[in-house]
Design an enzyme around this catalytic site. Structure first.
Site, mmCIF file in Angstrom:
data_model
loop_
_atom_site.group_PDB
_atom_site.id
_atom_site.type_symbol
_atom_site.label_atom_id
_atom_site.label_comp_id
_atom_site.label_asym_id
_atom_site.label_seq_id
_atom_site.Cartn_x
_atom_site.Cartn_y
_atom_site.Cartn_z
ATOM 1 N N SER A 319 0.814 -1.082 -0.041
ATOM 2 C CA SER A 319 0.097 0.193 0.115
ATOM 3 C C SER A 319 0.958 1.226 -0.042
ATOM 4 O O SER A 319 1.609 1.488 -0.836
ATOM 5 C CB SER A 319 -1.129 0.056 1.244
ATOM 6 O OG SER A 319 -1.660 1.018 1.273
ATOM 7 N N GLU A 330 10.622 5.933 -9.960
ATOM 8 C CA GLU A 330 10.018 6.352 -11.193
ATOM 9 C C GLU A 330 10.433 7.889 -11.410
ATOM 10 O O GLU A 330 10.422 8.225 -12.766
ATOM 11 C CB GLU A 330 8.623 5.963 -11.399
ATOM 12 C CG GLU A 330 8.387 4.592 -11.571
ATOM 13 C CD GLU A 330 6.949 4.339 -11.748
ATOM 14 O OE1 GLU A 330 6.586 3.092 -12.028
ATOM 15 O OE2 GLU A 330 6.142 5.380 -12.216
ATOM 16 N N LYS A 344 -0.748 -4.129 -3.428
ATOM 17 C CA LYS A 344 -1.890 -3.471 -2.842
ATOM 18 C C LYS A 344 -2.128 -2.032 -3.761
ATOM 19 O O LYS A 344 -1.478 -1.194 -3.224
ATOM 20 C CB LYS A 344 -2.194 -3.334 -1.650
ATOM 21 C CG LYS A 344 -3.514 -2.592 -1.009
ATOM 22 C CD LYS A 344 -3.679 -2.429 0.406
ATOM 23 C CE LYS A 344 -5.227 -1.982 0.887
ATOM 24 N NZ LYS A 344 -5.163 -0.542 0.278
#
Length: 497
Positions: A319, A330, A344
């Site tokens: 999560s 990224e 998740k």
């Protein structure tokens, strides 16, 4: 004369018409007033003395609930045992939420809601493990660092089949929590099914206070700091920034952010923490609603971590942990070391009811800056690093001594542990033979225990503690991240000069 009479007649006619119109207006207004008054009276009479259908006038009928009302009325009229109406209502809501088939949507009564709020605001008493209901099985997402669950050897993806002998299959996560939690000092026995292990494992855990301190940190001689973030609670960002300030004062040159075994928590905390690493203007996360609309959350100006950084992840990172890991990787090209994360990728919103109960349902999904949805897939590490096999060994749970000539699963677990500690127990087959006795004696002598060759509960606890310390000192995932940082920050060259 005729003209004069004609003019008078016209004037009189105008006056008469004007009076007529005025009178007609008065009559119309009075008529309208009386009509409204009469209508109101009829409505009041109908509502007061008419049948029950009158009360629904002007309200859209919800025919989809007719079946539910019929069931409720039938129970009220015909059920012969006593029951609480509140239980029926709670059960109906529970049933609707369960029918969604979503392990992250849940209805909680007042007591369950209070315990849920404790998880993110203060300490609580229990075993310290984040769980979810997945495919009707209560599954461990991650144990909390330093908790009884972690000390007992509970690991991510363990499935809890029973609590104190009572099956919990089909229960919601909140219902299971009510059974697992309890007062400090009391015991709870969990029946565990571990993936890859054919037999179930019985683990008895003593409940304790579970403090929600979420940041632990240290710095080595080469000034590479390691910060472990164990969850995302209301204080996590403040704890982390305080740790960073302290480490900077100690001359921190590089940072390992350890998100392993972190089951997640509050989304705003994940965003604030990501903001410390993601360049201003770059995307941190995208929240996509059911209608397809996206809310793109970008990094803001402010304090940023300037030293070379690496992140460590594993199967227990879920999560909010995945949001941070994906964001820094990224957008800031911070490398990830370890294993694939839990996966998740949904966002839950809590709806509080007037009676202090709560319904938490999935309202959106989140996407990484590069539009990736990690749900059930997880975030992949830049560099995959395995942990040693002994890191997943089950808890050595014994109430009586293990000794020569015994054959059992507990003996086999003990042999695996001794082997990992370099004690050479011979063939690992569950048979407590002469080689096992020799290995146990060697361990007891090295650790200043009574040398008996018998694994007593005291010796078993000591063996497990030794394994944990060995893993902490020789953590391959953290060590690989540190190796990268030493090269990236050119720390060794600086020190050599």
């Amino acid at each position: 004369m005729d003209n004069e009479h004609q003019n008078v007649t016209k004037e009189e006619a105008k006056e008469t018409l004007s009076n007529y119109v005025n009178i007609k207006k008065f009559h119309f207004v009075m008529l309208l007033f009386l009509t409204v008054l009469a209508t109101a009276g009829i409505s009041i009479f109908a509502l007061s003395f008419g049948d029950e259908k009158a009360v629904t006038v002007g309200v859209q009928e919800r025919t989809e609930f007719n079946k539910l009302y019929e069931a409720y009325d039938t129970i009220q009229e015909d059920y012969f045992l006593e029951y609480e109406e509140e239980d029926l209502i709670n059960g109906a809501i529970n049933g609707m939420v369960d029918a969604l088939g979503d392990p992250y949507s849940d209805y909680m009564n007042q007591e369950e809601t209070a315990q849920f709020n404790e998880n993110i605001t203060s300490s609580f008493q229990g075993i310290g493990a984040e769980i979810q209901s997945m495919n009707d099985l209560i599954t461990v997402v991650s144990p909390i660092k330093g908790s009884p669950a972690e000390r007992a050897g509970i690991i991510p993806n363990d499935q809890i089949l029973a609590v104190d002998g009572e099956s919990i299959q089909g229960m919601s996560a909140s219902e299971a929590v009510m059974l697992i939690r309890g007062e400090k000092g009391t015991d709870v026995t969990l029946t565990i099914q571990r993936p890859g292990v054919s037999e179930t494992i019985e683990v008895t855990i003593t409940r304790d206070d579970i403090p929600l301190e979420t940041v632990y940190y240290e710095i080595n001689e080469q000034k590479v700091a390691t910060i472990q973030l164990t969850s995302f609670s209301e204080t996590s960002y403040d704890e982390l920034t305080e740790a960073l300030q302290d480490l900077e004062s100690q001359g921190m040159k590089a940072l390992v952010l350890d998100l392993r075994q972190n089951p997640g928590g509050l989304l705003p905390q994940a965003i604030s923490i990501s903001n410390l690493f993601v360049p201003a203007g770059e995307t941190i996360v995208q929240i996509e609603e059911s209608n397809g609309e996206k809310q793109v959350i970008t990094a803001q100006d402010g304090d940023k971590v300037e030293v070379p950084t690496a992140v460590v992840i594993d199967e227990g990172s879920a999560s909010a942990s995945e949001i941070v890991a994906a964001a820094v990787n990224e957008t800031a090209e911070i490398p990830l070391f370890g294993k694939n994360t839990f996966g998740k990728g949904t966002v839950q919103t809590a709806e509080d009811f007037n009676d202090s109960s709560n319904m938490k349902i999935t309202t959106a999904r989140w996407l990484t800056p590069n539009d990736n949805w990690v749900h059930e897939e997880g975030v992949a590490p830049t560099t995959e690093v395995d942990m040693p096999e002994y890191a997943t060994l089950p808890y050595l749970n014994i109430d009586s001594d293990l000794e020569e000539s015994m054959l059992s699963d507990d003996v086999e677990i003990a042999e695996q542990m001794l082997n990992a500690l370099g004690m050479n127990p011979g063939k690992v087959d569950g048979l407590y033979d002469a080689d096992t006795v020799t290995a146990v004696k060697s361990y007891q002598e090295e650790n200043e225990l009574e040398v008996t060759g018998v694994i007593s509960p005291e010796t078993a606890s000591s063996i497990m503690l030794s394994l944990r310390e060995q893993l902490e000192e020789n953590d391959p995932q953290v060590n690989r991240a540190i190796e990268y940082l030493l090269e990236e920050a050119n720390i060794e060259a600086d020190e050599a000069s």
